[in-house]
Design a protein around this motif. Structure first.
Motif, PDB file in Angstrom:
ATOM      1  N   SER A  62     -93.835   3.618  22.844  1.00 19.71           N
ATOM      2  CA  SER A  62     -92.541   4.321  23.583  1.00 19.71           C
ATOM      3  C   SER A  62     -92.460   3.293  23.176  1.00 19.71           C
ATOM      4  CB  SER A  62     -92.542   3.458  24.962  1.00 19.71           C
ATOM      5  OG  SER A  62     -93.268   2.397  25.335  1.00 19.71           O
ATOM      6  N   ASN A  82     -81.483   9.241  33.008  1.00 23.74           N
ATOM      7  CA  ASN A  82     -81.452  10.366  31.253  1.00 23.74           C
ATOM      8  C   ASN A  82     -82.516   9.447  30.494  1.00 23.74           C
ATOM      9  OD1 ASN A  82     -80.233  12.581  32.901  1.00 23.74           O
ATOM     10  ND2 ASN A  82     -78.836  10.961  32.895  1.00 23.74           N
ATOM     11  N   PRO A  83     -83.463   8.832  30.358  1.00 25.29           N
ATOM     12  CA  PRO A  83     -84.187   8.388  29.561  1.00 25.29           C
ATOM     13  C   PRO A  83     -85.412   9.405  28.402  1.00 25.29           C
ATOM     14  CG  PRO A  83     -85.210   8.221  30.937  1.00 25.29           C
ATOM     15  CD  PRO A  83     -84.552   8.121  31.844  1.00 25.29           C
ATOM     16  N   ALA A  86     -87.362  10.991  26.669  1.00 28.39           N
ATOM     17  CA  ALA A  86     -89.460  11.000  26.589  1.00 28.39           C
ATOM     18  C   ALA A  86     -89.951   9.837  25.945  1.00 28.39           C
ATOM     19  CB  ALA A  86     -89.290  12.198  26.639  1.00 28.39           C
ATOM     20  N   ALA A 112     -88.554   4.985  30.216  1.00 30.42           N
ATOM     21  CA  ALA A 112     -88.670   6.942  30.428  1.00 30.42           C
ATOM     22  C   ALA A 112     -90.275   6.460  31.660  1.00 30.42           C
ATOM     23  CB  ALA A 112     -89.000   7.780  29.318  1.00 30.42           C
ATOM     24  N   LYS A 113     -91.212   5.696  30.385  1.00 26.14           N
ATOM     25  CA  LYS A 113     -92.085   5.210  31.418  1.00 26.14           C
ATOM     26  C   LYS A 113     -91.845   3.738  32.493  1.00 26.14           C
ATOM     27  CE  LYS A 113     -95.718   5.314  28.349  1.00 26.14           C
ATOM     28  NZ  LYS A 113     -97.142   4.577  27.582  1.00 26.14           N
ATOM     29  N   SER A 159     -90.167   6.422  35.392  1.00 21.30           N
ATOM     30  CA  SER A 159     -90.877   7.317  35.580  1.00 21.30           C
ATOM     31  C   SER A 159     -91.267   7.643  36.709  1.00 21.30           C
ATOM     32  CB  SER A 159     -91.270   7.851  34.527  1.00 21.30           C
ATOM     33  OG  SER A 159     -92.578   7.516  33.969  1.00 21.30           O
ATOM     34  N   SER A 215     -93.033  16.121  26.323  1.00 25.23           N
ATOM     35  CA  SER A 215     -92.209  15.186  26.518  1.00 25.23           C
ATOM     36  C   SER A 215     -93.854  14.288  27.023  1.00 25.23           C
ATOM     37  CB  SER A 215     -91.274  15.275  26.865  1.00 25.23           C
ATOM     38  OG  SER A 215     -91.738  15.694  28.357  1.00 25.23           O
ATOM     39  N   VAL A 241     -95.320  10.829  25.831  1.00 21.53           N
ATOM     40  CA  VAL A 241     -95.422   9.235  27.013  1.00 21.53           C
ATOM     41  C   VAL A 241     -96.529   9.334  27.222  1.00 21.53           C
ATOM     42  CG1 VAL A 241     -94.485   9.077  29.509  1.00 21.53           C
ATOM     43  CG2 VAL A 241     -92.855  10.202  27.885  1.00 21.53           C
ATOM     44  N   PRO A 289     -92.066  11.269  32.570  1.00 26.59           N
ATOM     45  CA  PRO A 289     -90.614  11.330  32.605  1.00 26.59           C
ATOM     46  C   PRO A 289     -89.556  11.479  33.133  1.00 26.59           C
ATOM     47  CG  PRO A 289     -91.472  12.594  31.211  1.00 26.59           C
ATOM     48  CD  PRO A 289     -92.156  12.399  31.850  1.00 26.59           C
ATOM     49  N   GLY A 290     -88.293  10.747  32.957  1.00 26.95           N
ATOM     50  CA  GLY A 290     -86.837  11.307  33.803  1.00 26.95           C
ATOM     51  C   GLY A 290     -87.000  12.579  33.625  1.00 26.95           C
TER      52      GLY A 290
END
Length: 442
Positions: A153, A383-384, A386, A391-392, A395, A419, A423, A440-441
């Motif tokens: 990431s 909205n991160p 991916a 995102a992690k 999530s 995605s 991730v 992810p988001g």
């Protein structure tokens, strides 16, 4: 009588001959200023009149010679502040003929130079500008992607652009405060907040009092692989009444014209579209495919820009008056890249005496930086991208059950298969029963 007339004729003739030369020779070099940026230097010669000039370079050692016609000087060049890595010193030298002011820049290395004049603009008069740029093509702002320890990431990169700088003061308030100084302070405060957030990193287009070319600002953001570009300014008007903050995004007209220019430059396709650019170069319908992909990129970036602009306005509304309550569209040069989500924040009217006092106040600068930061953080938490650490961390987790495939899981959470693979660092579409996946988001 005849002798008297002959004497007067001679006097008139001499005056007619001398006056033009006296008028031109009246040009004076008042001061010299050096504005050093990390990869360039701007030297400004302040003159009383528009200069006529010439220049050439010498080697062994490297020098740039500037000749200004019919000009005098009373400047002590030894007292000029110089923090440029390109210039050893600036000195006077013997002119090729009388009436020419010869200035020599002793250089540390070969540089690319460009000279031009600028007309009087408060607080400056006539100027001769010399821009020096490195010729080796290397930049200290090489593209970097900071990743977490397991390399799965990356950080979200926010490019922060403090408007104006150096020779360009921006708008000037009633008390003489320069926009360039205010916005740099706010930009630095915002950068510190972004850098202190796990999973986010700030990149500043300028970190000191120097000018960065407007086209270069978007280029710096792109080279840094920025997820967002925020340009910070302070508004101004001809009367002191207008006040309040506003947020601007790229106009569709400007975006479409930029895409048109990009389509004409095939070498830009790979830069803007990554691997897709290299693939479409080998197709018969290159321009059509490029236009489609760039259009998709533009629509996505502009949608993100509008959303973030709205978030920032909500937070600005809690700490200051808003001049515009909704995002506005404009053709500002710094917003020229529709491939990068970009916004321009006008933090207030420096031409308004009350807001000028606020903008110069450290506590208010901190509040403005915090409002911008909160809006950006809220958007990226929801909205991160991916492949990012954010995102992690924001999530959800999913344990794979019997009968589930990667595509079924992706469909359930409204995310793409790619995605999910990025991730979770998956090399294939195969998943195991009981395997825990990070979602992810959406």
């Amino acid at each position: 009588m005849i002798l008297k007339n002959m004497f007067l004729t001679r006097v008139v003739f001499m005056l007619l001959f001398l006056l033009p030369n006296l008028a031109v020779a009246a040009n004076q070099l008042d001061s010299v200023r050096i504005w050093a940026a990390p990869e360039s230097t701007r030297v400004v010669f302040d003159l009383t009149q528009v200069p006529k000039y010439d220049s050439f370079t010498l080697t062994g050692p490297h020098r740039l010679v500037v000749d200004i016609q019919d000009t005098g000087a009373k400047v002590n060049l030894d007292k000029i502040a110089n923090n440029s890595k390109f210039i050893k010193k600036i000195r006077f030298s013997s002119p090729p003929k009388k009436g020419i002011l010869r200035l020599v820049m002793d250089l540390t290395k070969p540089v690319k130079s460009s000279l031009f004049t600028l007309p009087p603009t408060a607080p400056y008069g006539n100027r001769l500008v010399v821009d020096l740029e490195d010729t080796d093509g290397r930049s200290s702002a090489e593209p970097t992607v900071r990743r977490s320890a397991n390399q799965s990431s990356r950080d979200i990169v926010v490019a922060i652009d403090a408007g104006h700088g150096g020779e360009d003061p921006g708008s000037i308030g009633p008390s003489g405060m320069h926009e360039k100084r205010v916005v740099l302070e706010i930009a630095k405060r915002l950068a510190r907040k972004v850098d202190s957030t796990p999973g986010m990193r700030a990149v500043m287009t300028r970190s000191g009092d120097y000018f960065v070319n407007l086209n270069k600002r978007s280029e710096l953001a792109r080279n840094s692989k920025a997820d967002l570009l925020i340009s910070i300014h302070a508004d101004a008007f001809t009367s002191p009444q207008p006040n309040g903050a506003s947020v601007w995004v790229l106009s569709m007209r400007r975006a479409n014209s930029e895409i048109g220019r990009w389509l004409e430059q095939k070498e830009k396709h790979s830069e803007l579209l990554g691997g897709a650019g290299e693939i479409i170069q080998n197709t018969d319908n290159e321009q059509y495919l490029a236009m489609t992909l760039l259009d998709m990129s533009m629509n996505s970036s502009m949608a993100i820009s509008h959303s973030i602009a709205g978030d920032i306005l909500r937070d600005l509304d809690s700490i200051t008056h808003l001049h515009k309550r909704k995002p506005e569209s404009a053709s500002f040069a710094v917003l020229k890249s529709p491939d990068i989500p970009s916004i321009l924040v006008e933090t207030g009217f420096i031409s308004n005496p009350g807001e000028e006092r606020l903008l110069s106040n450290g506590n208010h600068q901190e509040k403005l930086a915090n409002a911008i930061y909160k809006g950006v953080l809220r958007y990226f938490q929801s909205n991160p991208p991916a492949d990012t650490l954010l995102a992690k961390s924001s999530s959800t987790k999913h344990s794979v059950k019997r009968g589930e495939s990667l595509s079924i899981i992706a469909q359930r959470y409204s995310v793409s298969v790619n995605s999910l693979k990025r991730v979770n660092n998956l090399k294939s579409d195969v998943v195991r029963i009981g395997q825990t996946l990070v979602i992810p988001g959406a």
